[in-house]
Design an enzyme around this catalytic site. Structure first.
Site: not given
Ligand code: NAD
Length: 489
Positions: A175, A250, A284, A385
Protein backbone atom coordinates in the site's frame (compact mmCIF):
# COMPACT_ATOMS: atom_id res chain seq x y z
CA UNK A 1 -4.40 12.57 -17.20
CA UNK A 2 -3.49 8.95 -16.47
CA UNK A 3 -6.29 6.68 -15.24
CA UNK A 4 -5.02 3.81 -13.10
CA UNK A 5 -6.28 0.78 -11.19
CA UNK A 6 -5.35 -1.47 -8.25
CA UNK A 7 -3.90 -4.94 -8.76
CA UNK A 8 -5.49 -7.79 -6.80
CA UNK A 9 -5.03 -11.49 -7.49
CA UNK A 10 -3.51 -10.83 -10.90
CA UNK A 11 -6.33 -8.51 -12.07
CA UNK A 12 -6.37 -4.73 -12.51
CA UNK A 13 -9.44 -3.36 -10.71
CA UNK A 14 -11.26 -0.24 -9.56
CA UNK A 15 -12.21 0.15 -5.90
CA UNK A 16 -15.34 -1.80 -5.03
CA UNK A 17 -16.91 1.37 -3.60
CA UNK A 18 -16.33 3.11 -6.96
CA UNK A 19 -14.48 6.01 -5.31
CA UNK A 20 -11.54 7.74 -6.95
CA UNK A 21 -8.77 10.16 -5.99
CA UNK A 22 -7.04 12.80 -8.10
CA UNK A 23 -3.27 12.87 -7.80
CA UNK A 24 -1.74 16.33 -8.13
CA UNK A 25 1.66 17.68 -9.06
CA UNK A 26 3.04 19.59 -6.02
CA UNK A 27 4.92 21.95 -8.37
CA UNK A 28 1.74 23.51 -9.81
CA UNK A 29 -1.26 21.61 -8.32
CA UNK A 30 -2.25 20.29 -11.75
CA UNK A 31 -4.09 16.97 -11.82
CA UNK A 32 -1.79 14.26 -13.15
CA UNK A 33 -3.67 11.03 -12.49
CA UNK A 34 -6.94 9.53 -11.40
CA UNK A 35 -6.66 6.44 -9.20
CA UNK A 36 -9.08 4.23 -7.25
CA UNK A 37 -9.62 5.12 -3.61
CA UNK A 38 -9.89 1.68 -2.02
CA UNK A 39 -10.95 0.80 1.51
CA UNK A 40 -11.21 -2.20 3.84
CA UNK A 41 -13.14 -4.30 1.27
CA UNK A 42 -10.40 -4.08 -1.35
CA UNK A 43 -7.71 -4.58 1.28
CA UNK A 44 -9.44 -7.73 2.51
CA UNK A 45 -9.64 -9.05 -1.07
CA UNK A 46 -5.91 -8.39 -1.49
CA UNK A 47 -5.08 -10.11 1.81
CA UNK A 48 -7.20 -13.12 0.80
CA UNK A 49 -5.41 -13.36 -2.55
CA UNK A 50 -1.98 -13.15 -0.90
CA UNK A 51 -3.01 -15.73 1.73
CA UNK A 52 -4.19 -18.21 -0.91
CA UNK A 53 -1.10 -17.65 -3.05
CA UNK A 54 1.13 -18.29 -0.05
CA UNK A 55 -0.75 -21.28 1.31
CA UNK A 56 -0.97 -22.99 -2.09
CA UNK A 57 2.77 -22.63 -2.20
CA UNK A 58 3.58 -22.01 -5.86
CA UNK A 59 5.90 -19.09 -5.14
CA UNK A 60 7.48 -20.27 -1.91
CA UNK A 61 8.15 -23.70 -3.43
CA UNK A 62 9.65 -22.23 -6.59
CA UNK A 63 13.40 -22.92 -6.37
CA UNK A 64 15.13 -19.92 -4.84
CA UNK A 65 17.36 -19.56 -7.92
CA UNK A 66 14.26 -19.26 -10.16
CA UNK A 67 12.73 -16.71 -7.82
CA UNK A 68 16.04 -14.85 -7.95
CA UNK A 69 15.95 -14.84 -11.77
CA UNK A 70 12.49 -13.25 -11.74
CA UNK A 71 13.63 -10.60 -9.25
CA UNK A 72 16.61 -9.92 -11.53
CA UNK A 73 14.21 -9.59 -14.46
CA UNK A 74 12.30 -6.90 -12.51
CA UNK A 75 15.63 -5.04 -12.12
CA UNK A 76 16.15 -5.22 -15.90
CA UNK A 77 12.66 -3.90 -16.60
CA UNK A 78 13.20 -1.01 -14.19
CA UNK A 79 16.42 -0.15 -16.05
CA UNK A 80 14.54 -0.34 -19.36
CA UNK A 81 11.80 2.05 -18.14
CA UNK A 82 14.01 4.19 -15.96
CA UNK A 83 13.35 7.49 -17.72
CA UNK A 84 9.56 7.02 -17.66
CA UNK A 85 9.65 5.98 -14.00
CA UNK A 86 11.86 8.94 -13.06
CA UNK A 87 9.58 11.45 -14.79
CA UNK A 88 6.55 9.93 -13.09
CA UNK A 89 8.29 10.21 -9.69
CA UNK A 90 9.11 13.86 -10.36
CA UNK A 91 5.54 14.66 -11.42
CA UNK A 92 4.17 12.97 -8.33
CA UNK A 93 6.66 14.08 -5.67
CA UNK A 94 8.24 17.29 -7.02
CA UNK A 95 11.84 16.09 -6.71
CA UNK A 96 14.23 16.87 -9.55
CA UNK A 97 14.48 14.45 -12.46
CA UNK A 98 18.17 13.93 -11.74
CA UNK A 99 17.30 12.85 -8.16
CA UNK A 100 14.55 10.60 -9.52
CA UNK A 101 16.97 9.04 -12.02
CA UNK A 102 19.42 8.36 -9.19
CA UNK A 103 16.56 6.77 -7.24
CA UNK A 104 15.70 4.51 -10.20
CA UNK A 105 19.31 3.33 -10.53
CA UNK A 106 19.34 2.55 -6.81
CA UNK A 107 16.00 0.77 -7.09
CA UNK A 108 17.21 -1.44 -9.95
CA UNK A 109 20.30 -2.18 -7.85
CA UNK A 110 18.15 -3.23 -4.87
CA UNK A 111 16.24 -5.73 -7.05
CA UNK A 112 19.55 -6.94 -8.54
CA UNK A 113 21.09 -7.39 -5.11
CA UNK A 114 18.19 -9.41 -3.69
CA UNK A 115 17.77 -11.34 -6.93
CA UNK A 116 21.39 -12.43 -6.53
CA UNK A 117 20.99 -13.17 -2.83
CA UNK A 118 17.84 -15.30 -3.23
CA UNK A 119 19.69 -18.64 -3.44
CA UNK A 120 22.78 -17.85 -1.37
CA UNK A 121 21.59 -18.93 2.06
CA UNK A 122 21.19 -22.70 1.97
CA UNK A 123 20.88 -22.91 5.75
CA UNK A 124 23.47 -24.57 7.99
CA UNK A 125 24.13 -27.95 9.45
CA UNK A 126 24.82 -27.70 13.17
CA UNK A 127 26.72 -30.02 15.46
CA UNK A 128 24.07 -31.90 17.43
CA UNK A 129 25.02 -32.90 21.02
CA UNK A 130 22.70 -35.94 20.70
CA UNK A 131 24.25 -39.12 19.25
CA UNK A 132 22.76 -40.57 16.05
CA UNK A 133 21.11 -37.36 14.99
CA UNK A 134 21.38 -34.61 12.42
CA UNK A 135 20.42 -31.00 12.93
CA UNK A 136 20.02 -28.24 10.41
CA UNK A 137 18.79 -24.67 10.52
CA UNK A 138 16.90 -23.34 7.52
CA UNK A 139 15.24 -20.07 6.66
CA UNK A 140 11.71 -20.06 5.31
CA UNK A 141 9.48 -17.24 4.08
CA UNK A 142 7.36 -15.59 6.77
CA UNK A 143 4.09 -15.70 4.79
CA UNK A 144 1.80 -12.85 3.83
CA UNK A 145 3.56 -9.49 4.17
CA UNK A 146 1.77 -6.15 4.46
CA UNK A 147 3.95 -3.30 3.21
CA UNK A 148 3.15 0.38 3.75
CA UNK A 149 5.27 3.13 2.22
CA UNK A 150 5.58 6.95 2.53
CA UNK A 151 5.52 9.76 -0.05
CA UNK A 152 9.06 11.10 0.15
CA UNK A 153 10.83 8.23 -1.64
CA UNK A 154 7.79 6.43 -3.04
CA UNK A 155 9.40 3.75 -5.19
CA UNK A 156 12.73 3.55 -3.39
CA UNK A 157 11.02 2.63 -0.13
CA UNK A 158 8.77 0.16 -1.95
CA UNK A 159 11.82 -1.52 -3.51
CA UNK A 160 13.47 -2.04 -0.10
CA UNK A 161 10.40 -4.08 0.86
CA UNK A 162 9.29 -5.75 -2.37
CA UNK A 163 12.67 -7.10 -3.50
CA UNK A 164 13.68 -9.01 -0.32
CA UNK A 165 10.13 -10.21 0.36
CA UNK A 166 9.88 -11.67 -3.15
CA UNK A 167 13.38 -13.16 -3.08
CA UNK A 168 12.56 -14.94 0.20
CA UNK A 169 9.34 -16.47 -1.21
CA UNK A 170 6.68 -14.42 0.56
CA UNK A 171 3.44 -13.05 -0.83
CA UNK A 172 2.67 -9.36 -0.53
CA UNK A 173 0.02 -6.70 -0.19
CA UNK A 174 1.64 -3.33 -0.79
CA UNK A 175 0.00 0.00 0.00
CA UNK A 176 1.84 3.11 -1.19
CA UNK A 177 1.17 6.58 0.16
CA UNK A 178 -2.15 7.81 -1.20
CA UNK A 179 -0.36 11.05 -2.27
CA UNK A 180 2.30 9.38 -4.43
CA UNK A 181 1.14 5.98 -5.76
CA UNK A 182 2.14 6.34 -9.43
CA UNK A 183 5.57 4.70 -9.59
CA UNK A 184 4.43 1.82 -7.36
CA UNK A 185 1.55 1.23 -9.81
CA UNK A 186 4.03 1.25 -12.71
CA UNK A 187 6.41 -1.14 -10.98
CA UNK A 188 3.52 -3.50 -10.25
CA UNK A 189 2.99 -3.62 -14.02
CA UNK A 190 6.67 -4.55 -14.40
CA UNK A 191 6.36 -7.21 -11.68
CA UNK A 192 3.47 -8.72 -13.67
CA UNK A 193 5.53 -8.52 -16.88
CA UNK A 194 8.48 -10.24 -15.17
CA UNK A 195 6.28 -13.29 -14.55
CA UNK A 196 5.55 -13.16 -10.82
CA UNK A 197 2.57 -15.52 -10.39
CA UNK A 198 -0.97 -14.35 -9.73
CA UNK A 199 -1.72 -13.36 -6.11
CA UNK A 200 1.93 -13.05 -5.08
CA UNK A 201 2.03 -9.24 -5.31
CA UNK A 202 -1.16 -7.29 -4.67
CA UNK A 203 -1.45 -3.52 -4.79
CA UNK A 204 -4.05 -1.64 -2.76
CA UNK A 205 -4.60 2.12 -3.06
CA UNK A 206 -6.33 4.37 -0.56
CA UNK A 207 -6.07 6.22 2.73
CA UNK A 208 -3.90 4.65 5.40
CA UNK A 209 -6.60 4.52 8.07
CA UNK A 210 -8.81 2.36 5.80
CA UNK A 211 -6.27 0.19 4.00
CA UNK A 212 -2.97 0.15 5.91
CA UNK A 213 -4.70 -0.16 9.26
CA UNK A 214 -6.39 -3.40 8.18
CA UNK A 215 -3.04 -4.78 6.98
CA UNK A 216 -1.65 -4.14 10.46
CA UNK A 217 -4.71 -5.63 12.21
CA UNK A 218 -5.45 -8.66 10.04
CA UNK A 219 -4.68 -12.06 11.52
CA UNK A 220 -4.18 -13.36 7.99
CA UNK A 221 -1.10 -11.12 7.62
CA UNK A 222 2.12 -12.56 9.07
CA UNK A 223 4.42 -9.56 8.84
CA UNK A 224 3.94 -5.83 8.59
CA UNK A 225 6.69 -3.60 7.24
CA UNK A 226 6.08 0.13 7.54
CA UNK A 227 8.02 3.22 6.60
CA UNK A 228 6.58 6.52 7.70
CA UNK A 229 6.02 8.80 10.64
CA UNK A 230 6.35 7.96 14.30
CA UNK A 231 2.65 8.42 15.19
CA UNK A 232 1.49 6.12 12.40
CA UNK A 233 4.18 3.65 13.44
CA UNK A 234 2.74 3.60 16.95
CA UNK A 235 -0.77 2.81 15.61
CA UNK A 236 0.63 0.05 13.42
CA UNK A 237 2.62 -1.51 16.23
CA UNK A 238 -0.45 -1.52 18.48
CA UNK A 239 -2.67 -3.03 15.77
CA UNK A 240 -0.05 -5.69 15.01
CA UNK A 241 -0.27 -7.15 18.50
CA UNK A 242 -3.58 -8.86 17.58
CA UNK A 243 -1.76 -11.88 16.15
CA UNK A 244 1.80 -10.90 17.21
CA UNK A 245 2.81 -10.58 13.60
CA UNK A 246 6.44 -9.81 12.81
CA UNK A 247 7.00 -6.10 12.58
CA UNK A 248 9.53 -3.90 10.85
CA UNK A 249 9.33 -0.15 11.33
CA UNK A 250 11.40 2.49 9.55
CA UNK A 251 10.39 5.72 11.26
CA UNK A 252 11.80 9.19 11.20
CA UNK A 253 15.08 10.78 12.16
CA UNK A 254 16.46 14.04 13.51
CA UNK A 255 19.97 13.48 12.36
CA UNK A 256 23.00 15.27 13.77
CA UNK A 257 25.77 16.51 11.51
CA UNK A 258 28.75 17.06 13.84
CA UNK A 259 31.45 19.34 12.44
CA UNK A 260 34.75 19.68 14.32
CA UNK A 261 36.96 22.72 13.86
CA UNK A 262 39.63 20.62 12.14
CA UNK A 263 37.29 19.55 9.31
CA UNK A 264 37.98 20.15 5.65
CA UNK A 265 36.01 23.41 5.53
CA UNK A 266 34.84 23.44 1.90
CA UNK A 267 33.74 19.81 1.84
CA UNK A 268 31.98 19.95 5.20
CA UNK A 269 30.21 23.15 4.15
CA UNK A 270 29.07 21.85 0.80
CA UNK A 271 27.83 18.59 2.28
CA UNK A 272 26.11 20.27 5.22
CA UNK A 273 23.91 22.08 2.70
CA UNK A 274 23.20 18.93 0.75
CA UNK A 275 22.59 17.00 3.96
CA UNK A 276 19.65 19.19 4.95
CA UNK A 277 18.29 20.88 1.82
CA UNK A 278 18.34 17.89 -0.54
CA UNK A 279 14.72 17.11 -1.62
CA UNK A 280 13.61 20.17 0.40
CA UNK A 281 14.52 18.38 3.63
CA UNK A 282 11.90 15.70 3.09
CA UNK A 283 14.38 12.95 3.80
CA UNK A 284 14.31 10.67 6.85
CA UNK A 285 18.10 10.92 7.08
CA UNK A 286 18.29 14.70 6.51
CA UNK A 287 21.14 16.34 8.42
CA UNK A 288 18.75 18.76 10.10
CA UNK A 289 20.81 19.36 13.25
CA UNK A 290 24.18 20.96 12.56
CA UNK A 291 26.34 20.68 15.67
CA UNK A 292 29.43 22.76 15.19
CA UNK A 293 32.55 23.43 17.21
CA UNK A 294 32.91 26.92 18.71
CA UNK A 295 36.08 27.91 16.84
CA UNK A 296 34.53 27.24 13.44
CA UNK A 297 30.98 28.37 14.20
CA UNK A 298 30.87 31.97 12.97
CA UNK A 299 32.88 31.47 9.80
CA UNK A 300 30.95 28.30 8.88
CA UNK A 301 27.53 29.85 9.51
CA UNK A 302 28.37 32.94 7.47
CA UNK A 303 29.42 30.77 4.51
CA UNK A 304 26.36 28.55 4.89
CA UNK A 305 24.03 31.53 4.64
CA UNK A 306 25.82 32.85 1.54
CA UNK A 307 25.51 29.47 -0.18
CA UNK A 308 21.90 29.01 0.91
CA UNK A 309 20.95 32.26 -0.84
CA UNK A 310 22.02 30.63 -4.11
CA UNK A 311 19.84 27.51 -3.87
CA UNK A 312 17.58 27.47 -6.91
CA UNK A 313 14.00 26.39 -6.27
CA UNK A 314 11.86 25.39 -9.23
CA UNK A 315 10.39 22.70 -11.39
CA UNK A 316 11.97 19.29 -11.06
CA UNK A 317 12.01 19.14 -14.85
CA UNK A 318 14.41 22.12 -15.18
CA UNK A 319 18.09 21.26 -15.07
CA UNK A 320 19.03 24.35 -13.06
CA UNK A 321 16.62 23.45 -10.23
CA UNK A 322 18.31 22.31 -7.03
CA UNK A 323 15.23 21.84 -4.89
CA UNK A 324 11.56 21.26 -5.66
CA UNK A 325 8.43 21.97 -3.62
CA UNK A 326 7.14 20.34 -0.47
CA UNK A 327 4.68 17.54 -1.04
CA UNK A 328 1.38 19.22 -0.07
CA UNK A 329 -0.29 22.33 1.31
CA UNK A 330 -0.85 20.54 4.61
CA UNK A 331 2.86 19.75 4.88
CA UNK A 332 3.81 23.32 3.91
CA UNK A 333 1.63 24.63 6.76
CA UNK A 334 3.25 22.17 9.18
CA UNK A 335 6.71 23.45 8.20
CA UNK A 336 5.56 27.07 8.62
CA UNK A 337 4.33 26.26 12.11
CA UNK A 338 7.76 24.87 13.02
CA UNK A 339 9.33 28.17 11.95
CA UNK A 340 6.89 30.05 14.18
CA UNK A 341 7.66 27.78 17.09
CA UNK A 342 11.43 28.20 16.56
CA UNK A 343 11.08 31.99 16.70
CA UNK A 344 8.84 31.80 19.78
CA UNK A 345 11.33 29.56 21.55
CA UNK A 346 14.15 32.04 20.99
CA UNK A 347 16.08 30.55 18.06
CA UNK A 348 17.64 33.11 15.73
CA UNK A 349 16.21 32.98 12.19
CA UNK A 350 19.08 33.82 9.83
CA UNK A 351 17.59 33.14 6.42
CA UNK A 352 14.38 31.82 4.86
CA UNK A 353 11.47 30.96 7.12
CA UNK A 354 8.82 31.80 4.51
CA UNK A 355 7.34 30.93 1.14
CA UNK A 356 9.35 32.36 -1.78
CA UNK A 357 8.13 35.51 -3.53
CA UNK A 358 9.05 34.38 -7.06
CA UNK A 359 5.76 34.63 -9.08
CA UNK A 360 6.65 31.42 -10.96
CA UNK A 361 6.49 29.41 -7.73
CA UNK A 362 3.14 30.63 -6.42
CA UNK A 363 1.12 27.59 -7.50
CA UNK A 364 3.51 25.12 -5.88
CA UNK A 365 4.11 24.22 -2.24
CA UNK A 366 7.52 25.90 -2.05
CA UNK A 367 9.34 26.94 1.10
CA UNK A 368 12.65 28.78 1.35
CA UNK A 369 15.69 26.99 2.77
CA UNK A 370 15.78 28.11 6.39
CA UNK A 371 18.57 28.37 8.96
CA UNK A 372 18.27 28.95 12.70
CA UNK A 373 21.25 29.58 14.99
CA UNK A 374 21.35 29.77 18.81
CA UNK A 375 19.39 26.54 19.05
CA UNK A 376 19.34 24.16 21.97
CA UNK A 377 17.91 20.76 22.73
CA UNK A 378 14.92 22.16 24.63
CA UNK A 379 13.43 23.54 21.39
CA UNK A 380 10.74 21.78 19.40
CA UNK A 381 12.57 22.54 16.10
CA UNK A 382 15.63 20.72 17.45
CA UNK A 383 13.76 17.73 18.83
CA UNK A 384 11.02 17.10 16.27
CA UNK A 385 11.35 16.00 12.68
CA UNK A 386 10.15 19.02 10.66
CA UNK A 387 10.62 17.13 7.39
CA UNK A 388 11.17 20.48 5.66
CA UNK A 389 14.15 22.65 4.63
CA UNK A 390 14.98 23.77 8.16
CA UNK A 391 18.50 23.63 9.59
CA UNK A 392 19.04 24.17 13.31
CA UNK A 393 22.54 25.02 14.54
CA UNK A 394 23.92 24.19 17.98
CA UNK A 395 27.50 24.80 19.10
CA UNK A 396 29.86 22.70 21.20
CA UNK A 397 33.20 23.06 22.85
CA UNK A 398 34.52 19.56 23.65
CA UNK A 399 34.27 16.15 21.98
CA UNK A 400 32.18 14.87 24.93
CA UNK A 401 29.75 17.73 24.50
CA UNK A 402 29.44 17.02 20.77
CA UNK A 403 28.52 13.40 21.46
CA UNK A 404 26.07 14.37 24.18
CA UNK A 405 24.29 16.89 21.93
CA UNK A 406 24.22 14.49 18.98
CA UNK A 407 22.67 11.73 21.08
CA UNK A 408 20.16 14.01 22.78
CA UNK A 409 17.20 12.89 20.71
CA UNK A 410 14.44 10.31 20.80
CA UNK A 411 15.59 9.37 17.29
CA UNK A 412 18.64 7.36 16.25
CA UNK A 413 18.49 6.88 12.49
CA UNK A 414 21.72 8.37 11.15
CA UNK A 415 24.39 10.97 11.78
CA UNK A 416 27.73 12.24 10.55
CA UNK A 417 31.02 13.34 12.01
CA UNK A 418 33.45 15.65 10.22
CA UNK A 419 37.10 15.86 11.24
CA UNK A 420 40.54 15.25 9.78
CA UNK A 421 41.55 13.43 12.98
CA UNK A 422 40.67 9.83 12.13
CA UNK A 423 41.06 8.59 15.71
CA UNK A 424 38.57 11.17 16.90
CA UNK A 425 36.23 10.20 14.05
CA UNK A 426 36.46 6.54 15.09
CA UNK A 427 35.80 7.32 18.74
CA UNK A 428 32.81 9.52 18.01
CA UNK A 429 31.32 7.14 15.44
CA UNK A 430 31.20 4.38 18.06
CA UNK A 431 29.56 6.64 20.63
CA UNK A 432 26.76 7.85 18.40
CA UNK A 433 23.55 5.90 19.06
CA UNK A 434 22.40 5.56 15.45
CA UNK A 435 21.87 2.87 12.85
CA UNK A 436 24.21 4.58 10.38
CA UNK A 437 27.17 6.87 11.02
CA UNK A 438 29.02 8.61 8.22
CA UNK A 439 32.59 9.82 8.66
CA UNK A 440 33.44 12.80 6.44
CA UNK A 441 30.39 12.24 4.27
CA UNK A 442 26.61 12.48 4.46
CA UNK A 443 23.79 10.41 2.95
CA UNK A 444 25.50 7.42 1.28
CA UNK A 445 23.50 4.24 1.54
CA UNK A 446 23.45 1.23 -0.74
CA UNK A 447 21.74 -2.11 -1.21
CA UNK A 448 24.58 -4.07 0.40
CA UNK A 449 24.55 -2.27 3.77
CA UNK A 450 21.77 -2.44 6.38
CA UNK A 451 19.59 0.62 7.01
CA UNK A 452 17.44 1.31 10.06
CA UNK A 453 17.24 3.10 13.35
CA UNK A 454 18.09 2.91 17.02
CA UNK A 455 15.62 4.20 19.61
CA UNK A 456 12.37 5.66 18.20
CA UNK A 457 13.67 5.57 14.63
CA UNK A 458 12.38 2.06 14.23
CA UNK A 459 12.61 -1.66 14.63
CA UNK A 460 14.51 -4.00 12.32
CA UNK A 461 16.67 -3.35 9.30
CA UNK A 462 16.15 -2.97 5.57
CA UNK A 463 18.78 -3.52 2.87
CA UNK A 464 21.83 -5.73 3.23
CA UNK A 465 21.53 -9.38 4.13
CA UNK A 466 19.69 -8.27 7.29
CA UNK A 467 16.94 -6.88 5.04
CA UNK A 468 16.40 -10.36 3.60
CA UNK A 469 16.49 -12.01 7.02
CA UNK A 470 13.57 -9.81 8.14
CA UNK A 471 11.45 -11.65 5.58
CA UNK A 472 12.36 -15.11 6.83
CA UNK A 473 11.53 -17.35 9.77
CA UNK A 474 14.27 -19.53 11.22
CA UNK A 475 13.51 -23.22 11.55
CA UNK A 476 15.52 -25.93 13.30
CA UNK A 477 15.01 -29.41 11.79
CA UNK A 478 16.22 -32.27 13.97
CA UNK A 479 16.44 -35.82 12.65
CA UNK A 480 16.96 -38.91 14.79
CA UNK A 481 18.98 -41.15 12.46
CA UNK A 482 18.68 -44.22 14.68
CA UNK A 483 15.23 -44.10 16.35
CA UNK A 484 14.87 -46.40 19.40
CA UNK A 485 11.95 -46.98 21.79
CA UNK A 486 12.35 -45.08 25.05
CA UNK A 487 10.82 -47.89 27.25
CA UNK A 488 9.13 -45.31 29.49
CA UNK A 489 6.25 -47.61 30.48
P1 NAD B 1 2.85 8.70 7.32
O1 NAD B 1 3.14 7.98 8.58
O2 NAD B 1 1.86 9.80 7.35
O3 NAD B 1 2.32 7.70 6.20
C1 NAD B 1 3.08 6.61 5.77
C2 NAD B 1 2.14 5.58 5.21
O4 NAD B 1 1.30 5.09 6.27
C3 NAD B 1 1.21 6.06 4.12
O5 NAD B 1 1.10 5.05 3.13
C4 NAD B 1 -0.10 6.22 4.86
O6 NAD B 1 -1.24 6.08 4.03
C5 NAD B 1 -0.04 5.08 5.84
N1 NAD B 1 -0.92 5.22 7.01
C6 NAD B 1 -1.42 6.34 7.57
N2 NAD B 1 -2.20 6.04 8.64
C7 NAD B 1 -2.17 4.71 8.77
C8 NAD B 1 -2.74 3.79 9.70
N3 NAD B 1 -3.52 4.19 10.70
N4 NAD B 1 -2.48 2.48 9.55
C9 NAD B 1 -1.68 2.04 8.55
N5 NAD B 1 -1.12 2.86 7.63
C10 NAD B 1 -1.35 4.18 7.75
O7 NAD B 1 4.25 9.17 6.78
P2 NAD B 1 4.53 10.09 5.52
O8 NAD B 1 4.11 11.47 5.89
O9 NAD B 1 3.97 9.46 4.28
O10 NAD B 1 6.12 9.98 5.39
C11 NAD B 1 6.97 10.77 6.11
C12 NAD B 1 7.56 10.01 7.26
O11 NAD B 1 8.22 8.82 6.80
C13 NAD B 1 8.65 10.79 7.98
O12 NAD B 1 8.48 10.70 9.37
C14 NAD B 1 9.93 10.09 7.55
O13 NAD B 1 11.01 10.23 8.44
C15 NAD B 1 9.49 8.69 7.43
N6 NAD B 1 10.45 7.94 6.58
C16 NAD B 1 11.35 7.10 7.19
C17 NAD B 1 12.30 6.42 6.43
C18 NAD B 1 13.32 5.51 7.07
O14 NAD B 1 14.01 4.81 6.33
N7 NAD B 1 13.44 5.46 8.38
C19 NAD B 1 12.30 6.58 5.05
C20 NAD B 1 11.38 7.43 4.47
C21 NAD B 1 10.45 8.10 5.25
Amino acid sequence: MKVKQMYINGTWLDAQNGERRTIINPYNQEAIADVPEGDETDTQAAIDAARTAFDQGEWRQTPASDRGRIVLKIAELIERDKQELAELETLDSGKTVSESLDDMSDIAEVFRYYGGLADKDGGEVIESPIPDSRSKVVREPVGVCGQITPWNYPLLQASWKLAPALAAGNTIVIKPSEITPLTTIKVTELIEEAGVPQGVVNLVLGAGAKTGQLLAESHAVDLISFTGGIETGRKIMTAATGNFKKIALELGGKNPNVVFADSDFETALDQALNAVFFHAGQVCSAGARLIIQDDLHDQFVEALVERTKRIKLGSGFEESTQSGPLISREHLEKVENYVKSGIEEGANLLIGGKRPEDPELQNGFFFEPTIFTDCDASMQIVQEETFGPILTIERFHSEEEAVQLANDSIYGLAGAVWTTDIRKAERVSHQLRMGTVWINDFHPYFAQAPWGGYKSSGIGRELGKQGLEEYTEVKHIFENTHPQPLHWF
